[in-house]
Design a protein around this motif. Sequence first.
Motif, PDB file in Angstrom:
ATOM      1  N   VAL A 629       0.783  -1.058  -0.002  1.00 29.25           N
ATOM      2  CA  VAL A 629      -0.522  -0.224   0.523  1.00 29.25           C
ATOM      3  C   VAL A 629       1.130   1.444  -0.103  1.00 29.25           C
ATOM      4  CG1 VAL A 629      -1.615   0.872   1.347  1.00 29.25           C
ATOM      5  CG2 VAL A 629      -1.885  -1.612   1.902  1.00 29.25           C
ATOM      6  N   ARG A 630       0.480   2.123  -1.196  1.00 32.25           N
ATOM      7  CA  ARG A 630       1.105   3.652  -1.379  1.00 32.25           C
ATOM      8  C   ARG A 630       0.405   4.201  -0.223  1.00 32.25           C
ATOM      9  NH1 ARG A 630       6.067   5.454  -2.772  1.00 32.25           N
ATOM     10  NH2 ARG A 630       6.248   3.709  -3.461  1.00 32.25           N
ATOM     11  N   THR A 631       0.955   4.794   0.460  1.00 33.23           N
ATOM     12  CA  THR A 631       0.058   6.249   1.483  1.00 33.23           C
ATOM     13  C   THR A 631       0.626   7.808   1.511  1.00 33.23           C
ATOM     14  OG1 THR A 631       1.810   5.948   2.843  1.00 33.23           O
ATOM     15  CG2 THR A 631       0.658   4.381   3.449  1.00 33.23           C
ATOM     16  N   MET A 632      -0.647   8.428   1.074  1.00 28.73           N
ATOM     17  CA  MET A 632      -0.119   9.610   0.954  1.00 28.73           C
ATOM     18  C   MET A 632       0.885   9.713   1.958  1.00 28.73           C
ATOM     19  SD  MET A 632      -4.118  10.453   0.133  1.00 28.73           S
ATOM     20  CE  MET A 632      -4.769   9.940  -1.570  1.00 28.73           C
ATOM     21  N   SER A 633       0.678   9.678   3.432  1.00 32.85           N
ATOM     22  CA  SER A 633       1.108  10.066   4.447  1.00 32.85           C
ATOM     23  C   SER A 633       3.058   9.553   4.469  1.00 32.85           C
ATOM     24  CB  SER A 633       0.446   9.627   5.935  1.00 32.85           C
ATOM     25  OG  SER A 633       1.116   9.378   6.707  1.00 32.85           O
ATOM     26  N   ALA A 634       3.555  10.399   5.259  1.00 41.83           N
ATOM     27  CA  ALA A 634       4.778   9.297   5.092  1.00 41.83           C
ATOM     28  C   ALA A 634       5.046   8.611   6.036  1.00 41.83           C
ATOM     29  CB  ALA A 634       6.044  10.744   5.668  1.00 41.83           C
ATOM     30  N   ASP A 635       4.341   8.246   7.089  1.00 43.66           N
ATOM     31  CA  ASP A 635       4.488   7.242   8.149  1.00 43.66           C
ATOM     32  C   ASP A 635       2.956   6.045   7.732  1.00 43.66           C
ATOM     33  OD1 ASP A 635       4.178   5.737  10.492  1.00 43.66           O
ATOM     34  OD2 ASP A 635       2.791   6.875  11.835  1.00 43.66           O
ATOM     35  N   PRO A 636       4.020   5.145   6.499  1.00 47.74           N
ATOM     36  CA  PRO A 636       3.096   4.364   6.455  1.00 47.74           C
ATOM     37  C   PRO A 636       1.733   3.559   7.523  1.00 47.74           C
ATOM     38  CG  PRO A 636       5.101   4.231   5.673  1.00 47.74           C
ATOM     39  CD  PRO A 636       5.283   5.348   6.099  1.00 47.74           C
ATOM     40  N   LEU A 637       2.305   3.833   8.859  1.00 51.82           N
ATOM     41  CA  LEU A 637       1.780   2.229   9.308  1.00 51.82           C
ATOM     42  C   LEU A 637       0.458   2.925   9.970  1.00 51.82           C
ATOM     43  CD1 LEU A 637       4.434   1.731  11.352  1.00 51.82           C
ATOM     44  CD2 LEU A 637       2.527   0.509  10.563  1.00 51.82           C
ATOM     45  N   SER A 638       0.000   5.474   9.520  1.00 51.46           N
ATOM     46  CA  SER A 638      -1.168   5.570  10.130  1.00 51.46           C
ATOM     47  C   SER A 638      -2.052   5.236   9.528  1.00 51.46           C
ATOM     48  CB  SER A 638      -0.758   6.945   9.846  1.00 51.46           C
ATOM     49  OG  SER A 638      -0.711   6.697   7.994  1.00 51.46           O
ATOM     50  N   VAL A 639      -2.636   3.921   8.607  1.00 51.47           N
ATOM     51  CA  VAL A 639      -3.329   3.630   7.638  1.00 51.47           C
ATOM     52  C   VAL A 639      -3.546   1.922   7.849  1.00 51.47           C
ATOM     53  CG1 VAL A 639      -3.129   4.813   5.554  1.00 51.47           C
ATOM     54  CG2 VAL A 639      -2.449   2.531   5.646  1.00 51.47           C
ATOM     55  N   LEU A 640      -2.659   1.890   8.988  1.00 52.27           N
ATOM     56  CA  LEU A 640      -2.885   0.664   9.473  1.00 52.27           C
ATOM     57  C   LEU A 640      -4.563  -0.030   9.532  1.00 52.27           C
ATOM     58  CD1 LEU A 640      -1.738  -2.604   9.449  1.00 52.27           C
ATOM     59  CD2 LEU A 640      -0.890  -2.106  11.893  1.00 52.27           C
ATOM     60  N   ALA A 641      -5.109   1.126  10.721  1.00 53.32           N
ATOM     61  CA  ALA A 641      -6.355   0.533  11.594  1.00 53.32           C
ATOM     62  C   ALA A 641      -6.968   0.240  10.496  1.00 53.32           C
ATOM     63  CB  ALA A 641      -6.123   1.330  12.392  1.00 53.32           C
ATOM     64  N   GLY A 642      -7.356   1.100   9.462  1.00 55.29           N
ATOM     65  CA  GLY A 642      -8.628   1.289   9.015  1.00 55.29           C
ATOM     66  C   GLY A 642      -8.019   0.359   7.226  1.00 55.29           C
ATOM     67  N   ILE A 643      -6.914   0.131   6.808  1.00 56.07           N
ATOM     68  CA  ILE A 643      -6.821  -1.857   6.335  1.00 56.07           C
ATOM     69  C   ILE A 643      -7.054  -3.033   6.969  1.00 56.07           C
ATOM     70  CG2 ILE A 643      -4.598  -3.016   4.963  1.00 56.07           C
ATOM     71  CD1 ILE A 643      -3.605  -0.506   4.668  1.00 56.07           C
ATOM     72  N   LYS A 644      -6.712  -3.167   7.445  1.00 58.22           N
ATOM     73  CA  LYS A 644      -7.200  -4.289   8.884  1.00 58.22           C
ATOM     74  C   LYS A 644      -8.422  -4.725   8.665  1.00 58.22           C
ATOM     75  CE  LYS A 644      -3.565  -5.260  12.176  1.00 58.22           C
ATOM     76  NZ  LYS A 644      -3.133  -5.725  14.013  1.00 58.22           N
ATOM     77  N   GLY A 645      -9.598  -3.412   9.132  1.00 60.26           N
ATOM     78  CA  GLY A 645     -10.814  -3.050   9.628  1.00 60.26           C
ATOM     79  C   GLY A 645     -11.403  -3.570   7.606  1.00 60.26           C
ATOM     80  N   GLN A 646     -10.383  -2.828   6.272  1.00 60.99           N
ATOM     81  CA  GLN A 646     -11.151  -3.602   5.382  1.00 60.99           C
ATOM     82  C   GLN A 646     -11.406  -4.803   5.646  1.00 60.99           C
ATOM     83  OE1 GLN A 646     -13.103  -1.792   4.096  1.00 60.99           O
ATOM     84  NE2 GLN A 646     -13.025   0.118   5.328  1.00 60.99           N
ATOM     85  N   VAL A 647      -9.942  -5.463   5.955  1.00 59.03           N
ATOM     86  CA  VAL A 647      -9.298  -7.126   5.650  1.00 59.03           C
ATOM     87  C   VAL A 647     -10.744  -7.810   5.626  1.00 59.03           C
ATOM     88  CG1 VAL A 647      -7.978  -8.475   5.466  1.00 59.03           C
ATOM     89  CG2 VAL A 647      -7.285  -6.622   4.973  1.00 59.03           C
ATOM     90  N   ARG A 648     -10.671  -7.733   7.009  1.00 58.84           N
ATOM     91  CA  ARG A 648     -11.899  -8.087   8.055  1.00 58.84           C
ATOM     92  C   ARG A 648     -13.711  -8.010   7.626  1.00 58.84           C
ATOM     93  NH1 ARG A 648      -8.684  -7.409  12.902  1.00 58.84           N
ATOM     94  NH2 ARG A 648     -10.106  -4.718  13.347  1.00 58.84           N
ATOM     95  N   ALA A 649     -13.949  -7.220   7.032  1.00 58.24           N
ATOM     96  CA  ALA A 649     -14.536  -6.637   6.061  1.00 58.24           C
ATOM     97  C   ALA A 649     -15.366  -7.402   5.762  1.00 58.24           C
ATOM     98  CB  ALA A 649     -15.507  -5.216   6.037  1.00 58.24           C
ATOM     99  N   VAL A 650     -13.655  -7.522   4.084  1.00 59.20           N
ATOM    100  CA  VAL A 650     -14.126  -8.858   3.769  1.00 59.20           C
ATOM    101  C   VAL A 650     -14.186 -10.735   4.101  1.00 59.20           C
ATOM    102  CG1 VAL A 650     -13.289  -9.691   1.726  1.00 59.20           C
ATOM    103  CG2 VAL A 650     -12.738  -7.985   1.702  1.00 59.20           C
ATOM    104  N   ASN A 651     -13.329 -10.512   5.384  1.00 57.12           N
ATOM    105  CA  ASN A 651     -13.541 -11.949   5.863  1.00 57.12           C
ATOM    106  C   ASN A 651     -12.945 -11.959   7.091  1.00 57.12           C
ATOM    107  OD1 ASN A 651     -13.336 -14.328   6.921  1.00 57.12           O
ATOM    108  ND2 ASN A 651     -11.992 -15.191   5.213  1.00 57.12           N
ATOM    109  N   PRO A 652     -14.020 -12.080   8.082  1.00 53.53           N
ATOM    110  CA  PRO A 652     -13.654 -12.090   9.600  1.00 53.53           C
ATOM    111  C   PRO A 652     -12.459 -12.867   9.777  1.00 53.53           C
ATOM    112  CG  PRO A 652     -16.448 -11.846   9.461  1.00 53.53           C
ATOM    113  CD  PRO A 652     -15.292 -12.223   7.723  1.00 53.53           C
ATOM    114  N   GLU A 653     -11.745 -14.078   9.594  1.00 55.57           N
ATOM    115  CA  GLU A 653     -11.331 -14.767   9.918  1.00 55.57           C
ATOM    116  C   GLU A 653      -9.901 -14.504   9.272  1.00 55.57           C
ATOM    117  OE1 GLU A 653     -12.828 -18.682  10.203  1.00 55.57           O
ATOM    118  OE2 GLU A 653     -13.682 -17.872  12.171  1.00 55.57           O
ATOM    119  N   GLN A 654      -9.795 -13.398   8.158  1.00 56.64           N
ATOM    120  CA  GLN A 654      -8.465 -13.513   7.618  1.00 56.64           C
ATOM    121  C   GLN A 654      -7.700 -11.832   8.631  1.00 56.64           C
ATOM    122  OE1 GLN A 654      -7.444 -14.465   4.368  1.00 56.64           O
ATOM    123  NE2 GLN A 654      -5.469 -12.916   5.412  1.00 56.64           N
TER     124      GLN A 654
END
Lengths: 802, 232
Positions: A629-654
Amino acid sequence: MTGIWQDFRYTLRALAKNKGFASVALLTLALGMGATTAIFSVVNAVLLKPLTFAQPERLIKLEERHPDWASPEFTYANFADIAKNTRTMEKLAAYRPWLFTLSGDGEPENVDGYRVSAEFFTVLGVSPQLGRTFLPEENRPGSGDVAVLSNGLWKRRFGSDPNIIGKTCKINGNPSRIVGVMPATFRFPEDSALWTPLALDDTLLTNRRAHLYTVIGRVKPQATLAQARSEAQILAKTIDEENKGIDPNWTAYPSPFQERLVAAVRLPILLLFCAVGFVLLITCANIANLLLAREVARSKEIGVRIALGAGKGRILGQLLTESIVLAFIGSGLGLLVANFALRAIIQLSPGDVPRLQDVSIDWHVLGFTLLVTALAGVLFGVAPALQAFKVDLQNSLRESRRTSLGAAQLRLRSALVISEIALALVLLAGTGLLTNSFVRLLRVPLGFNPKNVLTLQLFLPEATESAADTRSAQTLSAILEKVRTVPGVHFASVVNSLPIAGGVGTDFAIVGRPPVKPEDEPSADIRVIDAAYLRTMQIPLLRGREFSERDSAAAPKAMLINQTMADKFWPGQDPVGSRVTMLDWGPPLTGEVVGLVGDVKPNGPQEPVGSMIYWPYPQFPSLFNYLVVRTMSADPLSVLAGIKGQVRAVNPEQPVSQIRTMEQVLGESLAQRRFSLTLIAIFAGLSVLLAAIGVAGVMAFLVAQRTQEMGIRMALGAQRADVFGLVLRQGMRMTFFGLLIGLAGAFGLTRLLAGMLYGVKPGDPLTFALVSAFLIGVALLACWLPARSATRVDPMIALRYE
Amino acid sequence: MEPLIQMRNLEKAFEAGGSKFFVLRRITLDIQPGEFVTFMGPSGAGKSTLLSIIGMLDSAWSGEYYFLEQPVHKLNVKKRNELHKANIGFVFQSYHLIDNLTVFENLEIPLSYKNVPHKERVSLVCDILDRFNIVGKKDLFPNQLSGGQQQLVGVARAVIQNPKLILADEPTGNLHSAQGDEIMQLFKRLNDAGTTIIQVTHSERNAMYGHRIIQLNDGWVVSEEKAAARVG
């Protein structure tokens, strides 16, 4: 005996009285012996200690060897044939790393584990703490999913449940029965949390091109390694002849398991051991120098002892007792230093140094330390002791405030300092070359932009190895679509292996060209990507087109190739439109080259770029994927929570695992080098510091010896600058001698570093010039204080100083 | 009675810049057992050098030197050391006690070099502490003693091994006159008890404690006279 005891008591008393000398000497020794003990502990734990398995000397690693290919992994079919026909090896086992997703009870999580053949635990000679290991029939798919847990996983995830055997848990989406728990002492391979059977289907059971399996075994008690080697070669030749043309000219080669396990770290660790040996020698030279300086003050005492009837043996014995007692106290303190140093080494270590976690100061280390201490005590004590016999008895017993051991002692002390400078220069040169290499590696064009990129591993639990499961592609598409909506995400893509982190490869053929002999088939790395990958990683498209939505599973197969492959196989031509067949992964798979992309470093910055083929993931699904994931912010970890949420939205066991920025991945690929460099740099720093103390000590001694001379010179009209220059010139003469000897040594010894260098040759003149200049600077500083004190000599006082 | 010391044409010289510089020239002298001899002369006359040669601390000389009829000039280093250890005690101007050792240990040192067993050493040290009246100082270090007390210990250390010869190089040079007299009285008593004593001194007063005064100048023995004659 009484004499030794007396000498021992006097030594302790003298040390207690002479606190300045004692603290400098003991601190120096503690650092030198501490560093030596710490590094020997590493050598002992990693290279010397026998493996903890039963009869470890009979354990072997069996490797496939190819004339033009370094990978030692076996194909399953070759492994099975050798295991069936061997007469010198009693058991062979195959295993490969795997990622497992645990779900069901508790948070879904990915754990590292291994898929192993049923003989794996028997070969290693280990029994489970609970339950059993695998049965031969469990090697086949469909015989029921079973798993053996590591002790750590059993404790952490299952709360040390004593009734765990027979219970089921969800592994990679399938209910699996837990049949065993291994003891806490069993950690092999080191990162393994879980083991499952290989459970291979017919495709892989008979495949002789997919080199996926590490093979270990045991030589029969009545056979030798040499016999096993001969037999393995014959068996490999037979298999090769029976399967002509599939994977020609390979052979099998068994080696002692322990030797292979530590092969990659042997050279860096031995180099560190050499480096610390140099530090120890410098330490000894410094202590010898300190003892010599003290001897000036003690020349009267030694004279008196001789006048009172002490023989040479007795004086030698006393002085050596003193140096050995000093060495042992220093070593005792060194053990404390070593304890701290070991913790620091484990913290600094890249994590892939085998058995480093077992490092400790055990009886072997203590024995080594005792031996080295005694030797060091003799080494740094013998020169001053022999020098003591050169005492001029008449002079030393005469009433004189000025004591002198004269030119011989000064020569000896200068020789010691020259050797310190020479040794320090060799270490500095090694450090310089490694630093130079490291800086060059940091500047290597990677072919992509690692800044602002977050990477996460996605292992799709419902996928199976044999089927190119379209569901996995669908899941990935759904995850990508969601992740791209997360605020702060610029681009999001998938790839089966991250750039610079290694990956899988294949032999290939170019359609329409004359067939080549199997042994001449070219090979390429493979990356499986989505359409946005090039933009996400900022890899330039040089010709043709990127992948797009139209490269679906049902569409004609398409591939991208890199510049190196195009230059090699289509020199001066346009490769776009050519067709290439991938040979190693199941049935041959042919695709059309639709584009040409820039080179990307596939296996770390230091490895050269080879041919690379990119496939679109719907056409060649992979079980192991990374979300990049290429982020707009210089801190790529800032989008981690959002990404995890979206992965779980597709498959809660992923689960997602191995969450790192691309810059961290890059850092990890250089971790081993950084580790070696850091330690060698610390040792070089220590050696320079000790050498500087040595130079300063000798120059201070010299100034004290020549106080009267300085006074006379100044009384005769010498300016302070003249006196300053006089001292400085003498110090620098010593330094230049040391540099010359050190440069000669460095030219020879840095050749040992050749395998660890990048873009710089062992005798690099620029590096040698820079480290020499640095050492000259340090020596100038070390001479400066004594030179300044020489300029403050009051001629009147100096001339009365007799 | 055979002389304790016999020297015949003993010479010592240094080579420097192609030339030979003599420190001692054609020294020929006899010293009888029980004598108290004083070497006198200006600085650089060779007194201390001669004392070192007699004490076998210096072996770089030529000529003949017999000690107790043994030809020192023919003995190897080991045998010279044995002869020295068994028969000679030293007293120095600046006492030369070993700083890190207590009075007791300083006295014990020469005995330990003669491999005297521990029990016997302790007994001899206790005896000498008692004889010199310094029992109360036995656990003190040299820097806790006055100059006179240090030299007393220095003499006790020379005496403890019951030597036939005591060599004293300016033994009172660092002491005030009362302390100096005390030490010289002690030497006199030791000499009266049979110990041969050779001292180097600039002090006429100290020379008077002895029997014979030998004058050296530029390495030559320039005169010999009885101490009593000088008083006269």
